[in-house]
Design a protein around this motif. Sequence first.
Motif, PDB file in Angstrom:
ATOM      1  N   CYS A   8       0.829  -1.204   0.000  1.00 21.20           N
ATOM      2  CA  CYS A   8       0.000   0.000   0.000  1.00 21.20           C
ATOM      3  C   CYS A   8       0.866   1.258   0.000  1.00 21.20           C
ATOM      4  CB  CYS A   8      -0.928  -0.005   1.212  1.00 21.20           C
ATOM      5  SG  CYS A   8      -0.077  -0.280   2.773  1.00 21.20           S
ATOM      6  N   TYR A  10      -1.146   4.446   1.156  1.00 20.94           N
ATOM      7  CA  TYR A  10      -1.905   5.198   2.151  1.00 20.94           C
ATOM      8  C   TYR A  10      -1.551   6.683   2.105  1.00 20.94           C
ATOM      9  CZ  TYR A  10      -3.242   0.646   4.122  1.00 20.94           C
ATOM     10  OH  TYR A  10      -3.742  -0.622   4.307  1.00 20.94           O
ATOM     11  N   ASN A  11      -1.784   7.291   0.955  1.00 13.23           N
ATOM     12  CA  ASN A  11      -1.390   8.692   0.774  1.00 13.23           C
ATOM     13  C   ASN A  11      -2.591   9.575   0.418  1.00 13.23           C
ATOM     14  OD1 ASN A  11       0.605  10.706   0.715  1.00 13.23           O
ATOM     15  ND2 ASN A  11       0.770  10.588  -1.503  1.00 13.23           N
ATOM     16  N   PHE A  13      -4.445   7.480   4.088  1.00 16.15           N
ATOM     17  CA  PHE A  13      -5.327   6.378   4.441  1.00 16.15           C
ATOM     18  C   PHE A  13      -6.758   6.915   4.456  1.00 16.15           C
ATOM     19  CE2 PHE A  13      -7.650   3.562   7.211  1.00 16.15           C
ATOM     20  CZ  PHE A  13      -7.054   2.311   7.082  1.00 16.15           C
ATOM     21  N   HIS A  14      -7.629   6.335   3.613  1.00 17.09           N
ATOM     22  CA  HIS A  14      -9.007   6.842   3.516  1.00 17.09           C
ATOM     23  C   HIS A  14     -10.015   5.717   3.736  1.00 17.09           C
ATOM     24  CE1 HIS A  14      -9.099   5.101  -0.506  1.00 17.09           C
ATOM     25  NE2 HIS A  14      -8.092   5.862  -0.900  1.00 17.09           N
ATOM     26  N   HIS A  17      -9.526   2.358   2.021  1.00 14.85           N
ATOM     27  CA  HIS A  17      -8.523   1.492   2.643  1.00 14.85           C
ATOM     28  C   HIS A  17      -9.098   0.782   3.869  1.00 14.85           C
ATOM     29  CE1 HIS A  17      -5.667   4.621   0.766  1.00 14.85           C
ATOM     30  NE2 HIS A  17      -5.635   3.532   0.013  1.00 14.85           N
ATOM     31  N   CYS A  35       1.302  -5.130   6.528  1.00 15.08           N
ATOM     32  CA  CYS A  35       1.288  -4.167   5.428  1.00 15.08           C
ATOM     33  C   CYS A  35       2.687  -3.609   5.216  1.00 15.08           C
ATOM     34  CB  CYS A  35       0.265  -3.058   5.649  1.00 15.08           C
ATOM     35  SG  CYS A  35       0.846  -1.620   6.520  1.00 15.08           S
ATOM     36  N   PHE A  37       4.550  -0.374   3.192  1.00 15.81           N
ATOM     37  CA  PHE A  37       4.287   0.855   2.451  1.00 15.81           C
ATOM     38  C   PHE A  37       5.546   1.703   2.283  1.00 15.81           C
ATOM     39  CE2 PHE A  37       2.702   2.387   6.812  1.00 15.81           C
ATOM     40  CZ  PHE A  37       3.822   3.159   7.100  1.00 15.81           C
ATOM     41  N   LYS A  55       1.623   7.341   9.736  1.00 22.66           N
ATOM     42  CA  LYS A  55       0.937   6.315   8.936  1.00 22.66           C
ATOM     43  C   LYS A  55       0.936   4.977   9.667  1.00 22.66           C
ATOM     44  CE  LYS A  55       2.762   6.759   4.650  1.00 22.66           C
ATOM     45  NZ  LYS A  55       2.847   6.558   3.175  1.00 22.66           N
ATOM     46  N   CYS A  59      -2.302   2.694  10.756  1.00 21.56           N
ATOM     47  CA  CYS A  59      -2.403   1.265  10.400  1.00 21.56           C
ATOM     48  C   CYS A  59      -2.722   0.412  11.624  1.00 21.56           C
ATOM     49  CB  CYS A  59      -1.094   0.783   9.777  1.00 21.56           C
ATOM     50  SG  CYS A  59      -0.789   1.376   8.110  1.00 21.56           S
ATOM     51  N   ALA A 198      -7.504   8.680  -3.306  1.00 23.75           N
ATOM     52  CA  ALA A 198      -6.503   9.444  -2.553  1.00 23.75           C
ATOM     53  C   ALA A 198      -6.045  10.681  -3.313  1.00 23.75           C
ATOM     54  CB  ALA A 198      -5.311   8.547  -2.224  1.00 23.75           C
ATOM     55  N   THR A 219      -6.893   9.394  10.582  1.00 27.68           N
ATOM     56  CA  THR A 219      -6.173  10.074   9.498  1.00 27.68           C
ATOM     57  C   THR A 219      -6.296  11.580   9.648  1.00 27.68           C
ATOM     58  OG1 THR A 219      -6.522   8.245   7.946  1.00 27.68           O
ATOM     59  CG2 THR A 219      -6.047  10.398   6.995  1.00 27.68           C
TER      60      THR A 219
END
Length: 418
Positions: A8, A10-11, A13-14, A17, A35, A37, A55, A59, A198, A219
Amino acid sequence: MRVVGIICEYNPFHLGHLYQIKKIREMIPDCLIICIFNGTFMQRGEVSIINKWDKTRICLEYGIDVVVELPFVFATQSSDIFAHGALKILNNLHIDTLVFGSESNNVEILKTLAMAQLNNKVFDDKVCEYLDKGDNYPTALSKALEVITKYRIKEPNDILAVSYIKEIIKNNYSIEPVAIKRTNDYHGVVISGDMINASLIRKMLLNGNDVSKYVPKATLKYLNDIPSKDKFYSLLKYQIINNIDNLDSFQTVDEGLNNLIKKNIYNANSLDELINLIKTKRYTYNKLNRMFTHILTNFKKEDNEELEINYVRLLGFNKRGRSYLNKIKKDMEISVVTGYNKINDKIFNIEKRVSYIYSLLIVNSDSYLEEENKNKPIILIWWLGFIFGNVDSSKYHGLFLLHQNTYKNFKQQLRLFL
């Protein structure tokens, strides 16, 4: 117990995700999720708008058991190189299932597309044919695959998925690929529902718009130190001018691009303007964006030679994740490290340099670098409010996200209390 890997960015995390994680828990109950990233810069060249430590906290808060970092030298390159680094690390962490988002949501077709690229001279010749006609590589790849398999691939998550599957087949990894249908269009520019991509969220943030409806609460609290695009371009422009006669030494600066950059750098006032001045049919926006990230970070062609993964950098874990890591560590081919003082390695040294460059783009650089140099992962632990005095434990039941050294001090104080 099944061990699931997620590759991932996660840019940021929305909600999409979060949906994926919940879906994994539904599909594979009682699985352990790892995960991996990118910590600083993304596969398409963007800067991570939330730093790697925050981040990691997100997670862990939303159910990931182990968080590890994908090294910069793999994280900011083409899909095949990106997949190679991620799968090598995840395989060493003994995952048996890889879950990814997919526009087509058809693993069998994705497998067919992957197989068609392996040791296939007809495919290679077709790609070269389309490249010679002026197509960029993703377009040439898509056209060649359509000729050979009758299937067309053009969406970004499907392209990555094919690279993942190709890497699994090529290395004979015992990993089952599992797709989850994407709930939105990666390139979408129109808001429809609560799950948006994202890229659109980043655009909204840059325009000062409220995104609280589209990201989880965890987030939202970390969207307060978005890297500066102006700082990025100022540093990049300095780096380009300082290396104006040897730009072709940087990774992904292909022949001819060095002259285009040299011709236009003095007239461009922003990164987007520079990209638009040098963009041609042959080069995608993502390719050029990625190239400029390599120039900014001083990542040269010689740095990209003979890249061997000798470590896994651990960023965080929960109790279950720690138990799993202790169980597999004797069987791992590469070592788990937690900080820069643990290993002298080419890839790791580049990572350290890139992390310091990333810190120049954010406001809270001191706190970021303090965490980066603590040499300890973040650990999630559950706590009860009664530890802190005469309070209602049901009201204050929650979680802590601590660095490992802080966690050791916490455990000592807890023993004294009990």
